[in-house]
Motif scaffolding. Sequence first.
Motif, PDB file in Angstrom:
ATOM      1  N   HIS A   1       0.821  -1.208   0.000  1.00  0.00           N
ATOM      2  CA  HIS A   1       0.000   0.000   0.000  1.00  0.00           C
ATOM      3  C   HIS A   1       0.858   1.262   0.000  1.00  0.00           C
ATOM      4  CE1 HIS A   1      -3.228   2.789   0.970  1.00  0.00           C
ATOM      5  NE2 HIS A   1      -2.517   3.210   2.004  1.00  0.00           N
ATOM      6  N   TYR A   2       1.903   1.312   0.808  1.00  0.00           N
ATOM      7  CA  TYR A   2       2.697   2.527   0.944  1.00  0.00           C
ATOM      8  C   TYR A   2       3.734   2.690  -0.161  1.00  0.00           C
ATOM      9  CZ  TYR A   2       0.742   3.845   5.433  1.00  0.00           C
ATOM     10  OH  TYR A   2      -0.126   4.259   6.414  1.00  0.00           O
ATOM     11  N   LEU A   3       4.098   1.605  -0.824  1.00  0.00           N
ATOM     12  CA  LEU A   3       5.054   1.714  -1.927  1.00  0.00           C
ATOM     13  C   LEU A   3       4.367   1.824  -3.280  1.00  0.00           C
ATOM     14  CD1 LEU A   3       7.800  -0.877  -0.903  1.00  0.00           C
ATOM     15  CD2 LEU A   3       7.763   1.599  -0.531  1.00  0.00           C
ATOM     16  N   ASN A   4       3.046   1.807  -3.292  1.00  0.00           N
ATOM     17  CA  ASN A   4       2.326   1.903  -4.558  1.00  0.00           C
ATOM     18  C   ASN A   4       2.503   3.298  -5.157  1.00  0.00           C
ATOM     19  OD1 ASN A   4       0.540   1.014  -6.614  1.00  0.00           O
ATOM     20  ND2 ASN A   4      -1.114   2.194  -5.653  1.00  0.00           N
ATOM     21  N   GLY A   5       2.980   3.346  -6.380  1.00  0.00           N
ATOM     22  CA  GLY A   5       3.202   4.617  -7.049  1.00  0.00           C
ATOM     23  C   GLY A   5       4.541   5.257  -6.765  1.00  0.00           C
TER      24      GLY A   5
ATOM     25  N   TRP B   1      24.249   5.185   0.190  1.00  0.00           N
ATOM     26  CA  TRP B   1      23.390   4.440   1.110  1.00  0.00           C
ATOM     27  C   TRP B   1      21.912   4.666   0.786  1.00  0.00           C
ATOM     28  CZ3 TRP B   1      23.221   0.854   4.885  1.00  0.00           C
ATOM     29  CH2 TRP B   1      22.113   0.837   5.724  1.00  0.00           C
ATOM     30  N   SER B   2      21.532   5.903   0.471  1.00  0.00           N
ATOM     31  CA  SER B   2      20.130   6.176   0.138  1.00  0.00           C
ATOM     32  C   SER B   2      19.720   5.459  -1.150  1.00  0.00           C
ATOM     33  CB  SER B   2      19.926   7.683   0.003  1.00  0.00           C
ATOM     34  OG  SER B   2      20.742   8.211  -1.035  1.00  0.00           O
ATOM     35  N   LEU B   3      20.620   5.376  -2.122  1.00  0.00           N
ATOM     36  CA  LEU B   3      20.304   4.644  -3.348  1.00  0.00           C
ATOM     37  C   LEU B   3      20.150   3.148  -3.075  1.00  0.00           C
ATOM     38  CD1 LEU B   3      22.703   6.426  -5.869  1.00  0.00           C
ATOM     39  CD2 LEU B   3      20.237   6.728  -5.654  1.00  0.00           C
ATOM     40  N   CYS B   4      21.003   2.617  -2.234  1.00  0.00           N
ATOM     41  CA  CYS B   4      20.888   1.190  -1.876  1.00  0.00           C
ATOM     42  C   CYS B   4      19.609   0.925  -1.083  1.00  0.00           C
ATOM     43  CB  CYS B   4      22.118   0.758  -1.083  1.00  0.00           C
ATOM     44  SG  CYS B   4      23.669   0.794  -2.004  1.00  0.00           S
ATOM     45  N   PHE B   5      19.263   1.847  -0.187  1.00  0.00           N
ATOM     46  CA  PHE B   5      18.035   1.678   0.595  1.00  0.00           C
ATOM     47  C   PHE B   5      16.810   1.758  -0.307  1.00  0.00           C
ATOM     48  CE2 PHE B   5      14.622   3.126   3.392  1.00  0.00           C
ATOM     49  CZ  PHE B   5      14.753   2.246   4.456  1.00  0.00           C
ATOM     50  N   ALA B   6      16.816   2.682  -1.279  1.00  0.00           N
ATOM     51  CA  ALA B   6      15.700   2.770  -2.228  1.00  0.00           C
ATOM     52  C   ALA B   6      15.623   1.525  -3.092  1.00  0.00           C
ATOM     53  CB  ALA B   6      15.859   4.016  -3.097  1.00  0.00           C
ATOM     54  N   ASN B   7      16.772   0.957  -3.458  1.00  0.00           N
ATOM     55  CA  ASN B   7      16.754  -0.276  -4.238  1.00  0.00           C
ATOM     56  C   ASN B   7      16.232  -1.447  -3.415  1.00  0.00           C
ATOM     57  OD1 ASN B   7      18.623  -2.912  -5.094  1.00  0.00           O
ATOM     58  ND2 ASN B   7      17.825  -1.752  -6.851  1.00  0.00           N
ATOM     59  N   TRP B   8      16.539  -1.464  -2.122  1.00  0.00           N
ATOM     60  CA  TRP B   8      15.992  -2.517  -1.256  1.00  0.00           C
ATOM     61  C   TRP B   8      14.467  -2.428  -1.170  1.00  0.00           C
ATOM     62  CZ3 TRP B   8      13.400  -2.582   3.512  1.00  0.00           C
ATOM     63  CH2 TRP B   8      13.326  -3.827   4.129  1.00  0.00           C
ATOM     64  N   LEU B   9      13.929  -1.220  -1.186  1.00  0.00           N
ATOM     65  CA  LEU B   9      12.482  -1.045  -1.101  1.00  0.00           C
ATOM     66  C   LEU B   9      11.795  -1.226  -2.449  1.00  0.00           C
ATOM     67  CD1 LEU B   9      12.245   2.088   1.206  1.00  0.00           C
ATOM     68  CD2 LEU B   9      11.577  -0.234   1.810  1.00  0.00           C
ATOM     69  N   LEU B  10      12.346  -0.620  -3.486  1.00  0.00           N
ATOM     70  CA  LEU B  10      11.654  -0.510  -4.768  1.00  0.00           C
ATOM     71  C   LEU B  10      12.190  -1.441  -5.838  1.00  0.00           C
ATOM     72  CD1 LEU B  10      11.524   3.393  -4.872  1.00  0.00           C
ATOM     73  CD2 LEU B  10       9.796   1.843  -3.956  1.00  0.00           C
TER      74      LEU B  10
ATOM     75  N   ASN C   1       9.572  10.076  -3.721  1.00  0.00           N
ATOM     76  CA  ASN C   1       8.180   9.627  -3.591  1.00  0.00           C
ATOM     77  C   ASN C   1       7.917   8.862  -2.307  1.00  0.00           C
ATOM     78  OD1 ASN C   1       8.536   8.930  -7.049  1.00  0.00           O
ATOM     79  ND2 ASN C   1       7.477  10.684  -6.197  1.00  0.00           N
ATOM     80  N   LEU C   2       8.961   8.521  -1.554  1.00  0.00           N
ATOM     81  CA  LEU C   2       8.784   7.727  -0.352  1.00  0.00           C
ATOM     82  C   LEU C   2       8.109   8.546   0.734  1.00  0.00           C
ATOM     83  CD1 LEU C   2      12.263   5.924  -0.151  1.00  0.00           C
ATOM     84  CD2 LEU C   2      10.111   4.974  -0.989  1.00  0.00           C
ATOM     85  N   PRO C   3       7.368   7.899   1.639  1.00  0.00           N
ATOM     86  CA  PRO C   3       6.783   8.634   2.772  1.00  0.00           C
ATOM     87  C   PRO C   3       7.866   9.230   3.657  1.00  0.00           C
ATOM     88  CG  PRO C   3       5.745   6.474   2.499  1.00  0.00           C
ATOM     89  CD  PRO C   3       6.922   6.483   1.594  1.00  0.00           C
TER      90      PRO C   3
END
Length: 361
Positions: A222-226, A300-309, A232-234
């Motif tokens: 739900h929170y990663l939709n879109g 680190w932020s790019l790796c964290f975004a890749n882990w999520l998205l 775009n992250l919360p």
Amino acid sequence: MTTIKTSHAASTTNGKHMRSHSLKSLPEVQAVVITDKKKQSTYATGDTQNVLTTAKITSTWKQACDRTRDRTKQLLRRTMSWKSNTNSIPQPEVQITEDEECVNSALEVYIRATWVKRCSGKTNEKKTDYLVELSSIQEEKFIHFFKYYLDGDCDGFVFEHDFHQLFEKLRRFADWSPQCHEYIISKQVLEELVRVFFPCKEGQNVAFISLSMDDWLKTWQHYLNGCSTISNLPLWLKYLMNILFKSLDSGNGVIKRENLQRFYCTFLDSNCEESKEPMIDNVYKFLTSNGDFLLDYEVWSLCFANWLLGTKPNGSGQWLFGRCGLTSDFFPIDYSAMNSTKEMRDTYSLKRRSHRYSVIV
């Protein structure tokens, strides 16, 4: 003869020609002349007013054509307020024919329709209400975090106190005091995590609400939709990313390999596979692109975004919180054709089918 001379003498007295009886001297003629002057002044005022109104509409229309779509609503409000103000001013009555009235009404309707169409062209965009499903690699990463970071008793359910234990372990790992700025922010992030993953009704105690594996995945869906980028992250996810980086920061804005190894030993297990030498080297190579970049906040932020998205395997953040998902090996290269002789090689021909299984390029 005497009368004629007298009248002639009166008309030429003192050498000046004077009329004894002028048409304007009559009262009936004076009334007609005054009425004509009033009508001419009224018509002149009406023509001037029409010219000013036409000029105002023309200038407003030119301004509307020069503006972008974002200013259309503002122009519409200004035009409507201008019309209301002009209607409140008392104006002399002007006789308008039926043809002129039809032309003015048609022009007014056309202008309004054009403005409304331009406004609605941007707002009436189609929005997708359906949720995009998580990929298999995303589910595997979230399940790995659920099992090894939250579900300490391995019963398949997580409660509120499991999140508190995770953040308390993070505070001890980073050696933050209760009055530390980072710890205060982490408490706010913890409250937001509890609110997101444990929605409770009024009067319901959140301590008795359990979170299953399916609910965990549905909440992430739900929170990663879109969401497609970090922006775009919360907000609570951005702060969580920042808090994790500060807990691993060695003091110079870069996460070292030793800090990452100690992180896995603290949260996973002291004898876990990620804490051993061969595996920690592979994980650090994943995060730093084989050592080409420093593991600073940007990386680190790019790796964290890749882990999520990240929906595909072999991403930079796939092993961010531990090894999960299989890595696809590179396809094997056959060098037998390069080491063969000319007699062993099969020459390509369109007329017959070849039995070769390697090609020299």
